[in-house]
Design a protein around this motif. Structure first.
Motif, PDB file in Angstrom:
ATOM      1  N   GLN A  25      -2.022  10.158   0.908  1.00  0.00           N
ATOM      2  CA  GLN A  25      -0.641   9.826   0.548  1.00  0.00           C
ATOM      3  C   GLN A  25      -0.307   8.404   0.979  1.00  0.00           C
ATOM      4  OE1 GLN A  25       3.394  11.217   2.396  1.00  0.00           O
ATOM      5  NE2 GLN A  25       2.863  12.802   0.914  1.00  0.00           N
ATOM      6  N   GLY A  26       0.300   7.680   0.043  1.00  0.00           N
ATOM      7  CA  GLY A  26       0.750   6.314   0.375  1.00  0.00           C
ATOM      8  C   GLY A  26       2.260   6.341   0.551  1.00  0.00           C
ATOM      9  N   GLY A  27       2.977   5.848  -0.481  1.00  0.00           N
ATOM     10  CA  GLY A  27       4.439   5.784  -0.390  1.00  0.00           C
ATOM     11  C   GLY A  27       5.122   7.055  -0.857  1.00  0.00           C
ATOM     12  N   ASN A  28       4.344   8.011  -1.363  1.00  0.00           N
ATOM     13  CA  ASN A  28       4.884   9.267  -1.906  1.00  0.00           C
ATOM     14  C   ASN A  28       5.938   9.031  -2.978  1.00  0.00           C
ATOM     15  OD1 ASN A  28       5.051  12.013  -2.239  1.00  0.00           O
ATOM     16  ND2 ASN A  28       6.355  12.376  -0.440  1.00  0.00           N
ATOM     17  N   THR A  29       5.679   8.027  -3.824  1.00  0.00           N
ATOM     18  CA  THR A  29       6.572   7.793  -4.977  1.00  0.00           C
ATOM     19  C   THR A  29       5.921   8.281  -6.265  1.00  0.00           C
ATOM     20  OG1 THR A  29       5.700   5.592  -5.491  1.00  0.00           O
ATOM     21  CG2 THR A  29       7.519   5.706  -3.893  1.00  0.00           C
ATOM     22  N   GLY A  30       4.738   8.870  -6.146  1.00  0.00           N
ATOM     23  CA  GLY A  30       4.059   9.412  -7.335  1.00  0.00           C
ATOM     24  C   GLY A  30       4.925  10.467  -8.006  1.00  0.00           C
ATOM     25  N   LEU A  31       4.733  10.616  -9.328  1.00  0.00           N
ATOM     26  CA  LEU A  31       5.662  11.464 -10.095  1.00  0.00           C
ATOM     27  C   LEU A  31       4.982  12.633 -10.804  1.00  0.00           C
ATOM     28  CD1 LEU A  31       7.667   8.450 -11.487  1.00  0.00           C
ATOM     29  CD2 LEU A  31       8.468  10.065  -9.751  1.00  0.00           C
ATOM     30  N   VAL A  32       3.720  12.915 -10.406  1.00  0.00           N
ATOM     31  CA  VAL A  32       2.994  14.015 -11.079  1.00  0.00           C
ATOM     32  C   VAL A  32       2.480  15.049 -10.071  1.00  0.00           C
ATOM     33  CG1 VAL A  32       2.394  12.792 -13.199  1.00  0.00           C
ATOM     34  CG2 VAL A  32       0.955  12.495 -11.157  1.00  0.00           C
ATOM     35  N   ALA A  47      -4.577  -0.505   2.304  1.00  0.00           N
ATOM     36  CA  ALA A  47      -4.046   0.464   1.338  1.00  0.00           C
ATOM     37  C   ALA A  47      -2.590   0.791   1.576  1.00  0.00           C
ATOM     38  CB  ALA A  47      -4.880   1.744   1.401  1.00  0.00           C
ATOM     39  N   GLY A  48      -2.154   0.669   2.830  1.00  0.00           N
ATOM     40  CA  GLY A  48      -0.775   1.059   3.151  1.00  0.00           C
ATOM     41  C   GLY A  48       0.235  -0.054   2.984  1.00  0.00           C
ATOM     42  N   VAL A  49      -0.218  -1.206   2.505  1.00  0.00           N
ATOM     43  CA  VAL A  49       0.718  -2.329   2.289  1.00  0.00           C
ATOM     44  C   VAL A  49       1.645  -1.966   1.131  1.00  0.00           C
ATOM     45  CG1 VAL A  49       0.893  -4.737   1.504  1.00  0.00           C
ATOM     46  CG2 VAL A  49      -0.848  -4.077   3.205  1.00  0.00           C
ATOM     47  N   VAL A  50       2.934  -2.150   1.364  1.00  0.00           N
ATOM     48  CA  VAL A  50       3.939  -1.834   0.335  1.00  0.00           C
ATOM     49  C   VAL A  50       4.006  -2.989  -0.663  1.00  0.00           C
ATOM     50  CG1 VAL A  50       6.462  -1.623   0.047  1.00  0.00           C
ATOM     51  CG2 VAL A  50       5.257  -0.239   1.762  1.00  0.00           C
ATOM     52  N   LEU A  51       4.236  -2.682  -1.914  1.00  0.00           N
ATOM     53  CA  LEU A  51       4.208  -3.686  -2.983  1.00  0.00           C
ATOM     54  C   LEU A  51       5.144  -4.850  -2.691  1.00  0.00           C
ATOM     55  CD1 LEU A  51       3.290  -4.703  -5.739  1.00  0.00           C
ATOM     56  CD2 LEU A  51       5.012  -3.202  -6.793  1.00  0.00           C
ATOM     57  N   ALA A  66       9.542   1.017  -7.919  1.00  0.00           N
ATOM     58  CA  ALA A  66       9.368   1.623  -6.577  1.00  0.00           C
ATOM     59  C   ALA A  66       8.768   0.619  -5.604  1.00  0.00           C
ATOM     60  CB  ALA A  66       8.474   2.856  -6.690  1.00  0.00           C
ATOM     61  N   ARG A  67       8.987  -0.692  -5.883  1.00  0.00           N
ATOM     62  CA  ARG A  67       8.316  -1.748  -5.122  1.00  0.00           C
ATOM     63  C   ARG A  67       8.564  -1.675  -3.611  1.00  0.00           C
ATOM     64  NH1 ARG A  67      12.333  -3.615  -8.162  1.00  0.00           N
ATOM     65  NH2 ARG A  67      10.949  -4.208  -9.891  1.00  0.00           N
ATOM     66  N   ASP A  68       9.660  -1.064  -3.195  1.00  0.00           N
ATOM     67  CA  ASP A  68       9.947  -1.027  -1.752  1.00  0.00           C
ATOM     68  C   ASP A  68       9.233   0.108  -1.022  1.00  0.00           C
ATOM     69  OD1 ASP A  68      13.294  -2.067  -2.549  1.00  0.00           O
ATOM     70  OD2 ASP A  68      11.570  -3.266  -1.899  1.00  0.00           O
ATOM     71  N   SER A  69       8.583   1.004  -1.791  1.00  0.00           N
ATOM     72  CA  SER A  69       7.884   2.132  -1.139  1.00  0.00           C
ATOM     73  C   SER A  69       6.444   2.300  -1.608  1.00  0.00           C
ATOM     74  CB  SER A  69       8.609   3.457  -1.450  1.00  0.00           C
ATOM     75  OG  SER A  69       9.975   3.351  -1.160  1.00  0.00           O
ATOM     76  N   ALA A  70       6.174   2.027  -2.865  1.00  0.00           N
ATOM     77  CA  ALA A  70       4.824   2.254  -3.398  1.00  0.00           C
ATOM     78  C   ALA A  70       3.824   1.375  -2.650  1.00  0.00           C
ATOM     79  CB  ALA A  70       4.794   1.965  -4.886  1.00  0.00           C
ATOM     80  N   THR A  71       2.652   1.942  -2.379  1.00  0.00           N
ATOM     81  CA  THR A  71       1.640   1.206  -1.610  1.00  0.00           C
ATOM     82  C   THR A  71       0.495   0.740  -2.503  1.00  0.00           C
ATOM     83  OG1 THR A  71       0.323   3.193  -1.189  1.00  0.00           O
ATOM     84  CG2 THR A  71       2.082   2.672   0.408  1.00  0.00           C
ATOM     85  N   SER A 127      -4.767   4.014  -6.958  1.00  0.00           N
ATOM     86  CA  SER A 127      -5.196   5.384  -7.248  1.00  0.00           C
ATOM     87  C   SER A 127      -4.548   5.971  -8.486  1.00  0.00           C
ATOM     88  CB  SER A 127      -4.914   6.268  -6.031  1.00  0.00           C
ATOM     89  OG  SER A 127      -5.601   5.719  -4.933  1.00  0.00           O
ATOM     90  N   THR A 128      -3.379   5.441  -8.842  1.00  0.00           N
ATOM     91  CA  THR A 128      -2.769   5.906 -10.106  1.00  0.00           C
ATOM     92  C   THR A 128      -2.943   4.882 -11.209  1.00  0.00           C
ATOM     93  OG1 THR A 128      -0.672   4.886  -9.485  1.00  0.00           O
ATOM     94  CG2 THR A 128      -0.989   7.234  -8.892  1.00  0.00           C
ATOM     95  N   ASN A 129      -3.622   3.776 -10.914  1.00  0.00           N
ATOM     96  CA  ASN A 129      -3.724   2.659 -11.874  1.00  0.00           C
ATOM     97  C   ASN A 129      -2.342   2.341 -12.417  1.00  0.00           C
ATOM     98  OD1 ASN A 129      -4.678   0.626 -13.543  1.00  0.00           O
ATOM     99  ND2 ASN A 129      -5.205   2.048 -15.193  1.00  0.00           N
ATOM    100  N   ALA A 130      -1.438   2.054 -11.510  1.00  0.00           N
ATOM    101  CA  ALA A 130      -0.028   1.857 -11.881  1.00  0.00           C
ATOM    102  C   ALA A 130       0.127   0.731 -12.898  1.00  0.00           C
ATOM    103  CB  ALA A 130       0.780   1.530 -10.617  1.00  0.00           C
TER     104      ALA A 130
END
Ligand code: FAD
Ligand code: S2G
Ligand code: ZN
Length: 449
Positions: free
Chosen positions: A67-74, A107-111, A131-136, A142-145
Motif C-alpha cells: 500500500q502506498g497512498g491508498n488512493t487506488g480506486l479498484v 516508492a513512498g514519495v508522494v507525487l 490525488a497528487r497530495d497522497s498518491a505515491t 504499480s497502477t501505471n497511472a
C-alpha cells in the motif's frame, strides 16, 4: 503469533500496527467500497526491511497487500481479510536531480513532493493527477497511472527508466543504472509497472524528467453537444501544439461540484458538454489558445494561477463531490476514439435498463477517450451497474480499465477483456514469480490459479 513477533523484530514496535484503531486507515479504500481486516500493518523503512518482511510472510504463508497512498480506486490497496498490509510510506528517499534530467525516488514519495523536488532543480515530471497530495510513486508505477498530461508526456510507464523491487521470495531486483541504453533481457521494470502489487513490491524507481512548461493558459467552454466537444478536441490536437490537457465533463457532475463546494458556476446556463483545455509552454501560449477559441462566447479564459485553479477545481473536485453523495461505483474505461460519442449516447439508456433510477456522472481525459463512469444509487455489492457499463465498453472494443488498474473490482471481467490465451500467459508469469500466491492475491487475476 510467530509472524507478528518476527515483523516487530524487523521494523520495530512503532511500525507494526495490530491495534484496531491504528489499522483502520489502512483497511478501507478511498471509495469506501472495499474494506477488510488486516492481520497487521507493517511500515518498513528500507528495501532491506521490505525484503525481510516479505521473507517472514512467505515463511509463514501469509499474504501481503502493498500500500502506498491508498488512493487506488479498484480495491487493490486494502486487505480482503488476514493479509499483512505493507505500507511504503516510510520509503521516502529522494536523490538529487541528475543533470541528464533523471531522478531516483523511493516508492513512498508522494507525487506533489516529487513535483516540488524536480521543479526546484528546473525540471518537470510528466505525470500529474488529482490525488497528487497522497498518491505515491510506487503506487503510481504499480497502477501505471495516467492522469491529465498523458497527451503530452504519456503515463507512468513512459517515465520509468529503472526499478528496484522485492519479489515474493524476498529477493531484490535492482535495475537502477543511469545507462541510457541497456537491452539485456526481459523488461522487468515494464512488467512490474501496472502489476498492482501482484508480482513484487516496488521500493524505488529511476524516473525520466521533462523540461518545465512554466507558462500556461486554460479555457473552459460550454458546448451544445458531445459531438461538438469531440470535434473541438480533435481540432485542438491538430492546431494547438502547446496543448497539455483536455478534460470533458457534463452538467450532472458540474452541478454536484457546485453544490458540494459552493464554487460559482463558471458559465450562465447549462450545456450539452463542458471542455477544459490547458496549454503550456516556455513562452506564453495564451495567444495560441485565444486564436484557437476565435470569437466563440460561452468561454471562460484564464491565465493566472488562481483563475486556472478555479477552472481545474470544477474538474478535479468531481471525485470528492460524487463520493459525498454516497457509495459510488467507479468505472474507469476507454473506448476507440471514433466510438466515444456513441458510448456517451448509449451509456445512459444501458444503465437505466440495468438499474432504473441510478445516477450517472461522466467525466475524464477526452484525448485518450478515457471516461470515468461514476454511478450513484446501487448498493456497494450490487454489480448490475458495473456489468452494464463494462458490457457496453467491451461491445465497443474498449478497455475495462484505462488507467486505474483491474484491482479486485474488475478481476471477474479480465478474461472478457483480454481473452483466454492472454490471461493464461499472465497466470504463468504470476505462478513463476509468486508460486505461493502471497502477493496481493485476488488482484487482477482473481482467485483462480
Ligand atoms: P495505492 O492506492 O496505495 O495502491 C494502488 C495499487 O498499487 C494497489 O494494488 C497496491 O497494492 C499497489 N501498490 C501500491 N504501492 C506499491 C508498491 N510500492 N509496490 C507494489 N505495489 C504497490 N489515477 C490515474 O491513473 N489517473 C488519475 O487522473 C487519477 N486521479 C485520481 C484522483 C483522485 C481524487 C483519486 C482519489 C484517485 C485518482 N487516481 C487516478 C487513482 C490513484 O491515485 C492512482 O491509482 C495511484 O496510482 C494510486 O497510488 P497510491 O500510492 O495511492 O497507491
Ligand atoms: C480522475 C480519478 C478519480 C475518479 O479524476 O481523473 O482518474 O473519480 C480519475 O475516478
Ligand atoms: Zn483519471
Amino acid at each position: 503469533m510467530r509472524l507478528l513477533s518476527d515483523l516487530r523484530a524487523i521494523v520495530g514496535d512503532a511500525h507494526l500496527l495490530t491495534d484496531t484503531e491504528l489499522k483502520a486507515g489502512y483497511q478501507t479504500d478511498w471509495t469506501r467500497r472495499f474494506s477488510g481486516e488486516a492481520l497487521g500493518v507493517v511500515r518498513p523503512a528500507s528495501v532491506d526491511e521490505v525484503a525481510a518482511v516479505v521473507r517472514a510472510c512467505a515463511d509463514a504463508g501469509v499474504a501481503i497487500v502493498p500500500q502506498g497512498g491508498n488512493t487506488g480506486l479498484v480495491g487493490g490497496s486494502v486487505p480482503r481479510g488476514g493479509e499483512v498490509v505493507l505500507s511504503t510510506r516510510r520509503l521516502r528517499s529522494l536523490a538529487p536531480v541528475e543533470a541528464a534530467g533523471e531522478v531516483v525516488a523511493g516508492a513512498g514519495v508522494v507525487l506533489a513532493t516529487l513535483h516540488a523536488h524536480v521543479a526546484s532543480a528546473g525540471w518537470g515530471f510528466g505525470v500529474d493527477l488529482g490525488a497528487r497530495d497522497s498518491a505515491t510513486i510506487g503506487g503510481m508505477i504499480s497502477t501505471n497511472a495516467g492522469g491529465i498530461n498523458v497527451l503530452r508526456h504519456g503515463g507512468m510507464r513512459q517515465q520509468l527508466l529503472g526499478i528496484e523491487a522485492v519479489l515474493a521470495d524476498g529477493s531484490v531486483v535492482r535495475r537502477m543504472s543511469a545507462l541510457r541504453k541497456d537491452n539485456t533481457g526481459y523488461d522487468l521494470a515494464g512488467m512490474l509497472c501496472g502489476s498492482e502489487g501482484t508480482l513484487g513490491i516496488v521500493t524505488a524507481a529511476r524516473l525520466r524528467l521533462v523540461p518545465p512548461l512554466p507558462v500556461r493558459a486554460a479555457a473552459l467552454m460550454g458546448l451544445p453537444s458531445v459531438e461538438a466537444a469531440i470535434a473541438l478536441v480533435d481540432a485542438a490536437r491538430r492546431d494547438l501544439p502547446a496543448l497539455l490537457a483536455a478534460e470533458l465533463f457534463f452538467e450532472e457532475g458540474l452541478s454536484l461540484v457546485v453544490e458540494h463546494t459552493g464554487v460559482a458556476r463558471p458559465l450562465h446556463g447549462s450545456f450539452g458538454a463542458y471542455l477544459l483545455l490547458e496549454v503550456a509552454d516556455r513562452s506564453d501560449p495564451a495567444d495560441q489558445l485565444l486564436a484557437f477559441l476565435g470569437d466563440r462566447d460561452d468561454v471562460v479564459f484564464a491565465t493566472d494561477v488562481a483563475a486556472r485553479g478555479r477552472l481545474w477545481e470544477l474538474r478535479e473536485r468531481h471525485t470528492e463531490a460524487i463520493a459525498s453523495a454516497g457509495i459510488v461505483h467507479k468505472l474507469d474505461v476507454s473506448v476507440p476514439p471514433a466510438r466515444l460519442a456513441e458510448f456517451i449516447r448509449r451509456i445512459g439508456p444501458a444503465l437505466e435498463a440495468a438499474v432504473p433510477g441510478a445516477r450517472l456522472i461522466l467525466y475524464g481525459h477526452v484525448t485518450e477517450a478515457n471516461l470515468h463512469v461514476n454511478v450513484l444509487g446501487p448498493p456497494a455489492e450490487d454489480q448490475a451497474a458495473d456489468d452494464a457499463v463494462l458490457e457496453l465498453v467491451i461491445d465497443l472494443g474498449g478497455s475495462i480499465s484505462a488507467e486505474h488498474g483491474v484491482g479486485v473490482a474488475k478481476a471477474a471481467w479480465l478474461e472478457r477483456d483480454r481473452g483466454a490465451a492472454d490471461v493464461a500467459a499472465m497466470r504463468a508469469i504470476k505462478r513463476a514469480l509468486d508460486p505461493q500466491n502471497i502477493m496481493n492475491p485476488g488482484v487482477i487475476l482473481g482467485h483462480e490459479r
